[in-house]
Scaffold this motif. Structure first.
Motif, PDB file in Angstrom:
ATOM      1  N   ASP A  18       0.830  -1.203   0.000  1.00 37.89           N
ATOM      2  CA  ASP A  18       0.000   0.000   0.000  1.00 37.89           C
ATOM      3  C   ASP A  18       0.864   1.253   0.000  1.00 37.89           C
ATOM      4  OD1 ASP A  18      -2.649  -0.900  -0.111  1.00 37.89           O
ATOM      5  OD2 ASP A  18      -2.667  -1.365   2.017  1.00 37.89           O
ATOM      6  N   THR A  19       1.901   1.232   0.830  1.00 31.47           N
ATOM      7  CA  THR A  19       2.788   2.391   0.935  1.00 31.47           C
ATOM      8  C   THR A  19       3.585   2.597  -0.342  1.00 31.47           C
ATOM      9  OG1 THR A  19       3.005   2.095   3.331  1.00 31.47           O
ATOM     10  CG2 THR A  19       4.721   3.377   2.220  1.00 31.47           C
ATOM     11  N   ALA A  20       4.110   1.514  -0.891  1.00 39.60           N
ATOM     12  CA  ALA A  20       4.989   1.614  -2.053  1.00 39.60           C
ATOM     13  C   ALA A  20       4.241   1.914  -3.352  1.00 39.60           C
ATOM     14  CB  ALA A  20       5.797   0.324  -2.205  1.00 39.60           C
ATOM     15  N   PHE A  21       3.033   1.366  -3.496  1.00 38.74           N
ATOM     16  CA  PHE A  21       2.359   1.448  -4.801  1.00 38.74           C
ATOM     17  C   PHE A  21       0.952   2.029  -4.742  1.00 38.74           C
ATOM     18  CE2 PHE A  21       5.409  -2.086  -4.970  1.00 38.74           C
ATOM     19  CZ  PHE A  21       6.246  -1.595  -5.963  1.00 38.74           C
ATOM     20  N   GLY A  22       0.580   2.602  -3.602  1.00 36.86           N
ATOM     21  CA  GLY A  22      -0.753   3.167  -3.455  1.00 36.86           C
ATOM     22  C   GLY A  22      -1.070   4.265  -4.440  1.00 36.86           C
ATOM     23  N   ARG A  23      -0.052   4.963  -4.920  1.00 39.12           N
ATOM     24  CA  ARG A  23      -0.262   6.046  -5.878  1.00 39.12           C
ATOM     25  C   ARG A  23       0.434   5.787  -7.222  1.00 39.12           C
ATOM     26  NH1 ARG A  23      -2.610  10.568  -3.883  1.00 39.12           N
ATOM     27  NH2 ARG A  23      -2.864  10.718  -1.621  1.00 39.12           N
ATOM     28  N   ALA A  24       0.934   4.575  -7.399  1.00 39.22           N
ATOM     29  CA  ALA A  24       1.639   4.245  -8.637  1.00 39.22           C
ATOM     30  C   ALA A  24       0.648   3.969  -9.766  1.00 39.22           C
ATOM     31  CB  ALA A  24       2.529   3.024  -8.418  1.00 39.22           C
ATOM     32  N   ASP A  25       1.145   4.066 -11.012  1.00 38.43           N
ATOM     33  CA  ASP A  25       0.276   3.723 -12.133  1.00 38.43           C
ATOM     34  C   ASP A  25       0.160   2.204 -12.229  1.00 38.43           C
ATOM     35  OD1 ASP A  25       2.541   2.700 -13.474  1.00 38.43           O
ATOM     36  OD2 ASP A  25       2.846   4.541 -14.599  1.00 38.43           O
ATOM     37  N   LEU A  26      -0.709   1.746 -13.109  1.00 41.44           N
ATOM     38  CA  LEU A  26      -1.031   0.326 -13.162  1.00 41.44           C
ATOM     39  C   LEU A  26       0.178  -0.539 -13.486  1.00 41.44           C
ATOM     40  CD1 LEU A  26      -3.105  -1.928 -13.017  1.00 41.44           C
ATOM     41  CD2 LEU A  26      -3.697  -1.466 -15.409  1.00 41.44           C
TER      42      LEU A  26
END
Length: 259
Positions: A18-26
């Motif tokens: 969640d922390t690492a990829f919560g705002r990452a693109d698909l």
């Protein structure tokens, strides 16, 4: 490792994702999810809009993910056509998992061919036989389970996070499209020429077994067409609920924090 320790380890991994990829693109999300896995990553698809978006993203990136589907024996003909088209388009094999025939035969003898309309218990039993038990076999030995859940599909799904610890199954459950809207998924599919089920254009927004699915009416929520004869806003078959019978195992994130 004790059960408590295993649950804590899964929760830690989920929080880290969640922390690492919560705002990452698909694409970054999927790459990160696969990279962190310590065992097989299984993607279960029902060939709906979200699942087709994920299939496209996974296949085009050539990620080492196992594709699986639950063939309940009561799917729309359009689903089987799309299944074949998807395999041919992306050069993949979608592993089928079927219900145990003895369980189906006994259930129909006891309840009738359409007995699931008669009571909630009969419907849940049918879902357990045709979906939940085969899912267990599809996920056997998996480290990470990819799903096409979106938070805005229903109120019950609003509290689902990108990654969650599925303690009962002993794996990490990840929903890469959790913060996407249906409009965003449709735009992605159109831009990438993703094959879709033609029933979507006829108002069948959420597609399950043929006898248990209808087109939604204007203004109805997405999952109103599933088990429409039941007065239950949750509209779940049991695949995504926890041991407590609830789908959301965490509080919904404030809207402004979602990507």
């Amino acid at each position: 490792m004790t059960t408590t320790q295993a649950a804590a380890a899964l929760a830690h991994r989920a929080a880290a994702l969640d922390t690492a990829f919560g705002r990452a693109d698909l694409s970054k999300r999927l790459a990160g999810i696969v990279a962190q896995a310590s065992g097989p990553v299984v993607f279960t698809t029902s060939f709906g809009l979200e699942d087709q978006v994920l299939a496209h993203a996974i296949a085009t990136a050539k990620l080492p993910v196992i594709f699986a589907t639950l063939d309940t024996g009561r799917l729309f003909p359009e689903v089987y056509t799309l299944w074949q088209e998807t395999e041919e388009r992306y050069g993949i094999l979608v592993r089928p998992y079927y219900p145990r025939h003895e369980a189906v035969e006994l259930h129909i003898r006891q309840n009738g061919i359409t007995g699931f309309y008669a009571s909630r218990d009969a419907r849940n039993a049918c879902c357990d036989i045709r979906k939940v038990e085969p899912l267990g076999r599809a996920l056997a030995g998996a480290d990470t389970w990819l799903t096409g859940l979106r938070a805005d599909q229903s109120a019950a799904r609003g509290g689902v996070k990108l990654a969650e610890a599925d303690v009962a199954r002993g794996l990490l459950k990840v929903s890469p499209l959790i913060d996407w809207t249906r409009e965003r998924a449709l735009a992605f599919a159109e831009a990438n020429d993703v094959p879709l089920n033609p029933l979507h254009a006829q108002g069948f927004v959420s597609i399950g077994c043929q006898p248990c699915t209808r087109a939604i009416r204007p203004g109805e929520p997405e999952r109103a067409g599933r088990w429409w004869w039941e007065d239950d806003a949750a509209k779940e078959c049991g695949l995504h609920v926890g041991p407590d019978g609830k789908l959301a195992r965490s509080k919904p994130a404030p809207a402004e924090t979602r990507a």
